[in-house]
Design a protein around this motif. Structure first.
Motif, PDB file in Angstrom:
ATOM      1  N   GLU A  22       0.845  -1.198   0.000  1.00  0.00           N
ATOM      2  CA  GLU A  22       0.000   0.000   0.000  1.00  0.00           C
ATOM      3  C   GLU A  22       0.880   1.248   0.000  1.00  0.00           C
ATOM      4  O   GLU A  22       0.963   1.978   0.988  1.00  0.00           O
ATOM      5  CB  GLU A  22      -0.929  -0.011   1.223  1.00  0.00           C
ATOM      6  N   PRO A  23       1.546   1.518  -1.112  1.00  0.00           N
ATOM      7  CA  PRO A  23       2.479   2.658  -1.163  1.00  0.00           C
ATOM      8  C   PRO A  23       1.765   3.994  -1.303  1.00  0.00           C
ATOM      9  O   PRO A  23       0.682   4.084  -1.899  1.00  0.00           O
ATOM     10  CB  PRO A  23       3.303   2.362  -2.413  1.00  0.00           C
ATOM     11  N   LEU A  24       2.403   5.020  -0.740  1.00  0.00           N
ATOM     12  CA  LEU A  24       1.972   6.399  -0.982  1.00  0.00           C
ATOM     13  C   LEU A  24       2.578   6.913  -2.274  1.00  0.00           C
ATOM     14  O   LEU A  24       1.969   7.697  -2.999  1.00  0.00           O
ATOM     15  CB  LEU A  24       2.429   7.300   0.169  1.00  0.00           C
ATOM     16  N   PHE A  25       3.805   6.497  -2.534  1.00  0.00           N
ATOM     17  CA  PHE A  25       4.550   6.868  -3.731  1.00  0.00           C
ATOM     18  C   PHE A  25       5.731   5.921  -3.825  1.00  0.00           C
ATOM     19  O   PHE A  25       5.983   5.116  -2.929  1.00  0.00           O
ATOM     20  CB  PHE A  25       5.025   8.334  -3.672  1.00  0.00           C
TER      21      PHE A  25
ATOM     22  N   VAL B  95      11.476   2.264  -4.561  1.00  0.00           N
ATOM     23  CA  VAL B  95      11.099   1.802  -3.223  1.00  0.00           C
ATOM     24  C   VAL B  95       9.710   2.321  -2.855  1.00  0.00           C
ATOM     25  O   VAL B  95       9.495   3.532  -2.777  1.00  0.00           O
ATOM     26  CB  VAL B  95      12.118   2.280  -2.168  1.00  0.00           C
ATOM     27  N   PRO B  96       8.745   1.431  -2.602  1.00  0.00           N
ATOM     28  CA  PRO B  96       7.417   1.885  -2.176  1.00  0.00           C
ATOM     29  C   PRO B  96       7.453   2.349  -0.722  1.00  0.00           C
ATOM     30  O   PRO B  96       7.973   1.660   0.150  1.00  0.00           O
ATOM     31  CB  PRO B  96       6.547   0.637  -2.348  1.00  0.00           C
TER      32      PRO B  96
ATOM     33  N   GLU C  79      -9.162   5.296  -0.285  1.00  0.00           N
ATOM     34  CA  GLU C  79      -9.435   6.725  -0.440  1.00  0.00           C
ATOM     35  C   GLU C  79      -8.137   7.524  -0.560  1.00  0.00           C
ATOM     36  O   GLU C  79      -8.035   8.464  -1.348  1.00  0.00           O
ATOM     37  CB  GLU C  79     -10.251   7.227   0.752  1.00  0.00           C
ATOM     38  N   LEU C  80      -7.133   7.145   0.226  1.00  0.00           N
ATOM     39  CA  LEU C  80      -5.856   7.845   0.179  1.00  0.00           C
ATOM     40  C   LEU C  80      -5.179   7.646  -1.171  1.00  0.00           C
ATOM     41  O   LEU C  80      -4.684   8.604  -1.778  1.00  0.00           O
ATOM     42  CB  LEU C  80      -4.950   7.333   1.314  1.00  0.00           C
ATOM     43  N   SER C  81      -5.160   6.426  -1.657  1.00  0.00           N
ATOM     44  CA  SER C  81      -4.496   6.159  -2.940  1.00  0.00           C
ATOM     45  C   SER C  81      -5.212   6.846  -4.094  1.00  0.00           C
ATOM     46  O   SER C  81      -4.582   7.254  -5.070  1.00  0.00           O
ATOM     47  CB  SER C  81      -4.407   4.653  -3.193  1.00  0.00           C
TER      48      SER C  81
ATOM     49  N   GLY D  79       0.244   1.520 -11.020  1.00  0.00           N
ATOM     50  CA  GLY D  79       1.205   0.913 -10.101  1.00  0.00           C
ATOM     51  C   GLY D  79       2.578   0.828 -10.740  1.00  0.00           C
ATOM     52  O   GLY D  79       2.725   0.905 -11.966  1.00  0.00           O
ATOM     53  N   GLN D  80       3.578   0.701  -9.945  1.00  0.00           N
ATOM     54  CA  GLN D  80       4.956   0.617 -10.418  1.00  0.00           C
ATOM     55  C   GLN D  80       5.647  -0.497  -9.651  1.00  0.00           C
ATOM     56  O   GLN D  80       5.581  -0.545  -8.428  1.00  0.00           O
ATOM     57  CB  GLN D  80       5.679   1.945 -10.164  1.00  0.00           C
ATOM     58  N   PRO D  81       6.276  -1.426 -10.332  1.00  0.00           N
ATOM     59  CA  PRO D  81       6.864  -2.556  -9.608  1.00  0.00           C
ATOM     60  C   PRO D  81       7.971  -2.120  -8.676  1.00  0.00           C
ATOM     61  O   PRO D  81       8.891  -1.425  -9.072  1.00  0.00           O
ATOM     62  CB  PRO D  81       7.406  -3.449 -10.736  1.00  0.00           C
TER      63      PRO D  81
END
Length: 618
Positions: free
Chosen positions: A274-277, A313-314, A379-381, A394-396
């Protein structure tokens, strides 16, 4: 808001607040630098009432007052992109042409946007404490020309760069590496006119602890006179304009968060879903005394020469939440990362994203009436994806060098002059490839394959590699792996083998390492153009420092070697001819004496072993 807490001498003191209350806000942003400026604007765009407190006199931090106008890595996207576009348009009409995003224009654009959105800005204001209710942070205290003031809030976002608010609140914080708390070198940044364009330049200027006002002041004064920018003669094509008033600090306090992001966890594929960036850069270690860094960092950058290989890096919300506290977020380079990964997760684009993500998390916490750690990720994503802060598709994680999953591809890579990705791919594969590695190590006709197979086996803990590693170290193998990338700070195979012998705790290597400690500087190889070391003295230092630390690791496992090692250490410290100087990037004419670091490492080792302290003659 029952009390204010102040952080003094490492202690948190709780005292009644006696100053002037200056209102109540949804969000208080402490610090208006790289992360804070974006956090304040983002929160205000969501309709929140925002107070922003800044000790300087402008917004933007490193990208404006700090004069770093260009971006170095970091992932694109987010609110900052639109602000940069406005700054570029403004600069085109009324500023001297410049490289990157003109910092003066960017500051104007940020301030205009903040004012338009109703952000209350308090410049030249220094935070002196926080308001607390139990474990909840509910405001801050600061001092300015007006006196002592305080304001309350639902959420405080610490964007001070050095986790000042977190420290005031009693959060877990730490500095630098375990050996001596050393952080990354800081830089001086200056602006100059190059062929009619304003450009920023920088040089590494030494080490400093940002939380120590005396050493920080001394560093600023000394580095302001460095000859890299204060030249005897200036030419028309590179006319000097000014030194940035904001010191380029790469690393300060790091918080202990609800979720800690570490290099070891990342390289073991243990990261958030669940990454923010995604933070995008390489492990940009500027120090040259890497023998004193962590084992995992040395595995990556020394044994594999992977310094220049980028990773993605997530970063999770938990890395922005100080452990055990409510109502407080941290954004900027003080995130809950370890010292190793702080070299990567610190680029301007990514730090701007931390401010944006923190503001959205605060908004959802306030409007949803839920604790920060319970903010709903969907909601945040969605908010983050709307601005491109988080890629929609998404980004691996781990994007960068493609890991090899076939033995023949790994073998081909190990035979080449750039073996790092192949070596690490073998490490990732683990036991299934060990038999093949042992077979390749025996093939003397392919020197690279033979030696790099030994490296991979050693990283996997296989002691059959020790004999080959001893030969590489004894020969002082001068080979330095190449890199497909422009940036090269790779490590010689000779002293990389020494690191691996220490990792294996190879008892048979002790006599070899004792002999290396006695050899003169002339006995060691010349530096290679791809190497971290730039001078013969630096190559000598690498061999000495890696031998010292390898002997320490061997002694930790084999107590019967400690007495002889202590004697070898004593002889090393008493050598009159020992000159162990290194330089930092951008200032090759300014030497730093590494003897104190060698002595500290030895003293800590001897103390750990319970042997009588050694006294050096220096």
């Amino acid at each position: 808001m029952e009390c204010a807490e102040r952080y003094s001498g490492g202690r948190v003191n709780q005292l009644p607040f006696e100053g002037v209350h200056a209102g109540y806000y949804d969000v208080i942003v402490a610090g208006l630098g790289t992360a804070g400026a974006i956090a304040a604007v983002t929160a205000a765009r969501q309709g929140l009432k925002v107070l922003a407190v800044e000790r300087l006199h402008g917004m933007g931090g490193t990208g404006t007052i700090g004069a770093i106008w260009s971006y170095y890595y970091g992932s694109r996207g987010g609110l900052s992109e639109s602000l940069d576009e406005k700054a570029v348009r403004l600069a085109a009409g009324c500023f001297t042409p410049s490289q990157g995003v003109n910092g003066e224009a960017k500051m104007i654009v940020m301030e205009q946007e903040a004012i338009r959105l109703g952000v209350v800005i308090r410049y030249e204001s220094t935070i002196t404490g926080v308001l607390m209710q139990g474990s909840r942070v509910c405001g801050i205290e600061w001092i300015s020309a007006e006196g002592r003031l305080a304001a309350g809030s639902e959420v405080v976002i610490d964007c001070t760069g050095d986790a000042h608010v977190c420290a005031h609140a009693g959060a877990g914080v730490y500095y630098g590496r375990p050996l001596d708390g050393q952080t990354q070198p800081f830089s001086n940044v200056w602006l100059q006119l190059e062929n009619g364009q304003v450009s920023s330049r920088h040089t590494d200027s030494g080490y400093v602890t940002q939380g120590d006002a005396l050493t920080m002041s001394r560093a600023n004064l000394q580095s302001a006179t460095v000859s890299t920018h204060l030249k005897a003669v200036y030419e028309e094509q590179d006319r000097w304009l000014r030194l940035a008033p904001l010191t380029g600090v790469r690393e300060g306090r790091l918080i202990k968060g609800e979720e800690q992001v570490t290099l070891e966890r990342f390289l073991n594929d243990d990261y958030t879903a669940e990454p923010l960036f995604y933070a995008y850069a390489h492990v940009d270690m500027h120090s040259k005394d890497i023998a004193f860094e962590s084992e995992i960092l040395q595995k990556w950058t020394v044994a594999c020469s992977m310094w220049g290989h980028t990773i993605s890096v997530p970063v999770p919300l938990g890395a922005l939440i100080p452990r055990g506290l409510e109502g407080l977020l941290a954004a900027g380079r003080c995130l809950a990362v370890d010292h190793d990964l702080a070299t990567c997760i610190r680029m301007k684009r990514d730090m701007q994203k931390t401010g944006e993500a923190a503001a959205y998390a605060a908004y959802l916490s306030i409007t949803g009436k839920v604790p920060l750690r319970e903010v709903p990720y969907p909601e945040l994503s969605a908010l983050l994806a709307a601005t491109g802060c988080l890629p929609i598709s998404g980004q691996p994680a781990g994007a960068g060098p493609p890991w090899l999953d076939q033995p023949e591809a790994i073998r081909e890579g190990m035979s080449s002059a750039h073996p790092g990705p192949a070596i690490w791919s073998a490490v990732r594969m683990g036991e299934p490839i060990c038999a093949a590695l042992r077979s390749w190590m025996a093939q003397d006709q392919d020197i690279n394959l033979c030696k790099h197979s030994a490296f991979a086996l050693a990283l996997l803990g296989d002691t059959t590699s020790a004999a080959a590693l001893r030969t590489i170290a004894r020969d002082k193998d001068p080979f330095v792996p190449q890199s497909r990338l422009v940036h090269k700070r790779n490590h010689g195979r000779g002293y990389s083998a020494i690191f691996l012998l220490g990792l294996l705790a190879d008892k048979e290597a002790t006599d070899l390492l004792y002999a290396l400690l006695e050899e003169p500087a002339e006995a060691f190889p010349e530096p290679d153009s791809s190497e971290l070391s730039e001078t013969c003295s630096e190559v000598h230092f690498q061999y000495i420092s890696f031998a010292v630390t390898a002997l320490a690791r061997i002694g930790d496992r084999h107590s019967d070697t400690r007495k002889a090692t202590a004697g070898a250490y004593r002889q090393l410290l008493q050598r009159k001819d020992l000159r162990l100087n290194v330089t930092l990037p951008g200032a090759s004419h300014i030497p730093y004496d590494m003897f104190p670091k060698i002595r500290l490492c030895i003293e800590q080792t001897i103390l750990r072993w319970g042997i009588e302290p050694l006294l050096s003659s220096r």
